[in-house]
Write a protein that holds these residues in place. Structure first.
Motif, PDB file in Angstrom:
ATOM      1  N   ILE A  25      -0.088  -3.015  -3.921  1.00 54.32           N
ATOM      2  CA  ILE A  25      -0.534  -3.284  -5.976  1.00 54.32           C
ATOM      3  C   ILE A  25      -2.480  -3.356  -5.133  1.00 54.32           C
ATOM      4  O   ILE A  25      -2.758  -3.392  -6.169  1.00 54.32           O
ATOM      5  N   THR A  26      -2.507  -4.276  -4.171  1.00 54.65           N
ATOM      6  CA  THR A  26      -3.671  -4.281  -4.198  1.00 54.65           C
ATOM      7  C   THR A  26      -4.812  -3.078  -4.155  1.00 54.65           C
ATOM      8  O   THR A  26      -6.161  -3.305  -4.600  1.00 54.65           O
ATOM      9  N   HIS A  27      -3.990  -2.683  -3.504  1.00 56.54           N
ATOM     10  CA  HIS A  27      -5.366  -1.021  -3.620  1.00 56.54           C
ATOM     11  C   HIS A  27      -5.748  -0.483  -4.655  1.00 56.54           C
ATOM     12  O   HIS A  27      -6.340  -0.558  -5.468  1.00 56.54           O
ATOM     13  N   LEU A  28      -4.202  -0.699  -5.493  1.00 56.15           N
ATOM     14  CA  LEU A  28      -4.506  -0.368  -7.170  1.00 56.15           C
ATOM     15  C   LEU A  28      -5.187  -0.877  -8.007  1.00 56.15           C
ATOM     16  O   LEU A  28      -5.899  -0.429  -8.780  1.00 56.15           O
ATOM     17  N   LYS A  29      -5.671  -1.896  -7.413  1.00 56.28           N
ATOM     18  CA  LYS A  29      -6.182  -2.888  -8.386  1.00 56.28           C
ATOM     19  C   LYS A  29      -7.615  -2.951  -8.155  1.00 56.28           C
ATOM     20  O   LYS A  29      -9.062  -2.572  -9.099  1.00 56.28           O
ATOM     21  N   THR A  30      -7.761  -2.317  -7.005  1.00 51.72           N
ATOM     22  CA  THR A  30      -8.854  -2.146  -6.340  1.00 51.72           C
ATOM     23  C   THR A  30      -9.553  -0.593  -6.913  1.00 51.72           C
ATOM     24  O   THR A  30     -10.625  -0.190  -7.596  1.00 51.72           O
ATOM     25  N   GLY A  39     -16.712   3.839 -15.476  1.00 50.43           N
ATOM     26  CA  GLY A  39     -16.103   4.616 -17.133  1.00 50.43           C
ATOM     27  C   GLY A  39     -15.632   5.606 -16.197  1.00 50.43           C
ATOM     28  O   GLY A  39     -15.576   6.431 -17.731  1.00 50.43           O
ATOM     29  N   ARG A  40     -14.954   5.800 -15.986  1.00 47.95           N
ATOM     30  CA  ARG A  40     -13.043   6.869 -15.802  1.00 47.95           C
ATOM     31  C   ARG A  40     -12.721   5.977 -15.630  1.00 47.95           C
ATOM     32  O   ARG A  40     -11.475   4.930 -15.953  1.00 47.95           O
ATOM     33  N   PRO A  41     -11.960   7.087 -16.142  1.00 47.14           N
ATOM     34  CA  PRO A  41      -9.909   7.050 -16.749  1.00 47.14           C
ATOM     35  C   PRO A  41      -9.233   6.909 -15.870  1.00 47.14           C
ATOM     36  O   PRO A  41      -9.718   6.786 -14.534  1.00 47.14           O
ATOM     37  N   VAL A  42      -8.627   5.052 -15.538  1.00 41.78           N
ATOM     38  CA  VAL A  42      -7.263   5.046 -14.295  1.00 41.78           C
ATOM     39  C   VAL A  42      -6.833   6.520 -14.159  1.00 41.78           C
ATOM     40  O   VAL A  42      -5.724   7.266 -13.271  1.00 41.78           O
ATOM     41  N   SER A  43      -6.093   6.660 -15.285  1.00 35.61           N
ATOM     42  CA  SER A  43      -4.346   7.865 -14.561  1.00 35.61           C
ATOM     43  C   SER A  43      -5.336   8.570 -15.654  1.00 35.61           C
ATOM     44  O   SER A  43      -5.409   8.541 -17.175  1.00 35.61           O
ATOM     45  N   PRO A  44      -4.637  10.338 -15.431  1.00 29.75           N
ATOM     46  CA  PRO A  44      -4.830  11.034 -14.061  1.00 29.75           C
ATOM     47  C   PRO A  44      -5.893  10.671 -13.636  1.00 29.75           C
ATOM     48  O   PRO A  44      -7.146  11.506 -14.010  1.00 29.75           O
ATOM     49  N   PRO A  45      -6.258  10.518 -12.030  1.00 33.78           N
ATOM     50  CA  PRO A  45      -7.717  10.751 -12.041  1.00 33.78           C
ATOM     51  C   PRO A  45      -7.608  12.003 -11.453  1.00 33.78           C
ATOM     52  O   PRO A  45      -7.070  12.042 -10.609  1.00 33.78           O
ATOM     53  N   ASP A  46      -8.827  12.406 -12.111  1.00 30.39           N
ATOM     54  CA  ASP A  46      -9.833  13.733 -10.712  1.00 30.39           C
ATOM     55  C   ASP A  46      -9.774  13.955  -9.780  1.00 30.39           C
ATOM     56  O   ASP A  46     -10.163  12.643  -8.931  1.00 30.39           O
ATOM     57  N   PRO A  72      -1.916   4.673  -3.771  1.00 29.84           N
ATOM     58  CA  PRO A  72      -1.670   4.357  -5.125  1.00 29.84           C
ATOM     59  C   PRO A  72      -2.354   6.161  -5.991  1.00 29.84           C
ATOM     60  O   PRO A  72      -1.134   6.394  -6.912  1.00 29.84           O
ATOM     61  N   ILE A  73      -3.244   6.747  -5.515  1.00 27.52           N
ATOM     62  CA  ILE A  73      -3.143   8.043  -6.512  1.00 27.52           C
ATOM     63  C   ILE A  73      -2.520   8.554  -6.086  1.00 27.52           C
ATOM     64  O   ILE A  73      -1.654   9.499  -6.803  1.00 27.52           O
ATOM     65  N   ARG A  74      -2.028   9.381  -4.618  1.00 22.22           N
ATOM     66  CA  ARG A  74      -1.056  10.183  -4.873  1.00 22.22           C
ATOM     67  C   ARG A  74       0.741   9.181  -4.891  1.00 22.22           C
ATOM     68  O   ARG A  74       1.241  10.381  -5.942  1.00 22.22           O
ATOM     69  N   LEU A  75       1.325   8.278  -5.189  1.00 16.80           N
ATOM     70  CA  LEU A  75       1.726   7.016  -5.843  1.00 16.80           C
ATOM     71  C   LEU A  75       1.736   8.045  -7.263  1.00 16.80           C
ATOM     72  O   LEU A  75       2.943   8.820  -7.791  1.00 16.80           O
ATOM     73  N   MET A  76       1.178   7.919  -7.881  1.00 19.81           N
ATOM     74  CA  MET A  76       0.561   7.862  -9.111  1.00 19.81           C
ATOM     75  C   MET A  76       0.671   9.275  -9.558  1.00 19.81           C
ATOM     76  O   MET A  76       1.680   9.618 -11.021  1.00 19.81           O
ATOM     77  N   HIS A  77       0.201  10.319  -8.798  1.00 26.11           N
ATOM     78  CA  HIS A  77       0.566  11.548  -9.533  1.00 26.11           C
ATOM     79  C   HIS A  77       1.594  11.568  -9.075  1.00 26.11           C
ATOM     80  O   HIS A  77       2.276  13.141 -10.092  1.00 26.11           O
ATOM     81  N   ALA A  78       2.249  11.692  -8.071  1.00 23.52           N
ATOM     82  CA  ALA A  78       3.845  12.011  -7.884  1.00 23.52           C
ATOM     83  C   ALA A  78       4.465  11.432  -9.105  1.00 23.52           C
ATOM     84  O   ALA A  78       5.734  11.838  -9.793  1.00 23.52           O
ATOM     85  N   GLU A  79       4.588  10.245  -9.283  1.00 19.36           N
ATOM     86  CA  GLU A  79       4.813  10.058 -10.737  1.00 19.36           C
ATOM     87  C   GLU A  79       5.389  10.979 -11.776  1.00 19.36           C
ATOM     88  O   GLU A  79       5.956  10.644 -12.572  1.00 19.36           O
ATOM     89  N   LEU A  80       3.713  11.220 -12.090  1.00 21.38           N
ATOM     90  CA  LEU A  80       3.270  11.883 -13.266  1.00 21.38           C
ATOM     91  C   LEU A  80       3.711  12.968 -13.308  1.00 21.38           C
ATOM     92  O   LEU A  80       4.201  14.537 -14.334  1.00 21.38           O
TER      93      LEU A  80
END
Length: 108
Positions: A25-30, A39-46, A72-80
């Protein structure tokens, strides 16, 4: 089926220890704050956003911490169900360069 879905959700919620969840959660907030500022989109990060984020982290963190902050980037992509930008050549070479320049542990 609702009962089985509830069980699946319960077991998935138990996949990580509370301390690991708090770190993520801390890392994702960062990462979210970085995306907002740049000004970049959070999800999905390129890959480009990911490389910039890694370079930003390298300004103050060692390699081992950077790899934790990118989890968290790895997990976000795994979930998507999408490709993890951390596995691209561009991101891997950025991480490799940071590891060579900064080393793997903090100086004392």
């Amino acid at each position: 089926m609702d009962q089985l879905d509830a069980e699946v959700n319960y077991y998935r919620s138990q996949a990580f220890a509370a301390s690991t969840k708090n770190s993520y959660i801390t890392h994702l907030k960062t990462f979210i704050k970085f995306c907002q500022v740049t000004g970049r989109p959070v999800s999905p990060p390129d890959s480009l956003t990911t490389m910039r984020y890694i370079a930003y982290l390298a300004q103050t963190l060692q390699y081992s911490s950077i790899t934790q902050y990118t989890s968290p980037i790895r997990l976000m992509h795994a979930e998507l169900g999408s490709q993890n930008p951390l596995q691209t050549w561009h991101v891997q070479s950025t991480l490799k360069g940071i590891k060579r320049v900064k080393g793997t542990s903090a100086s004392r």
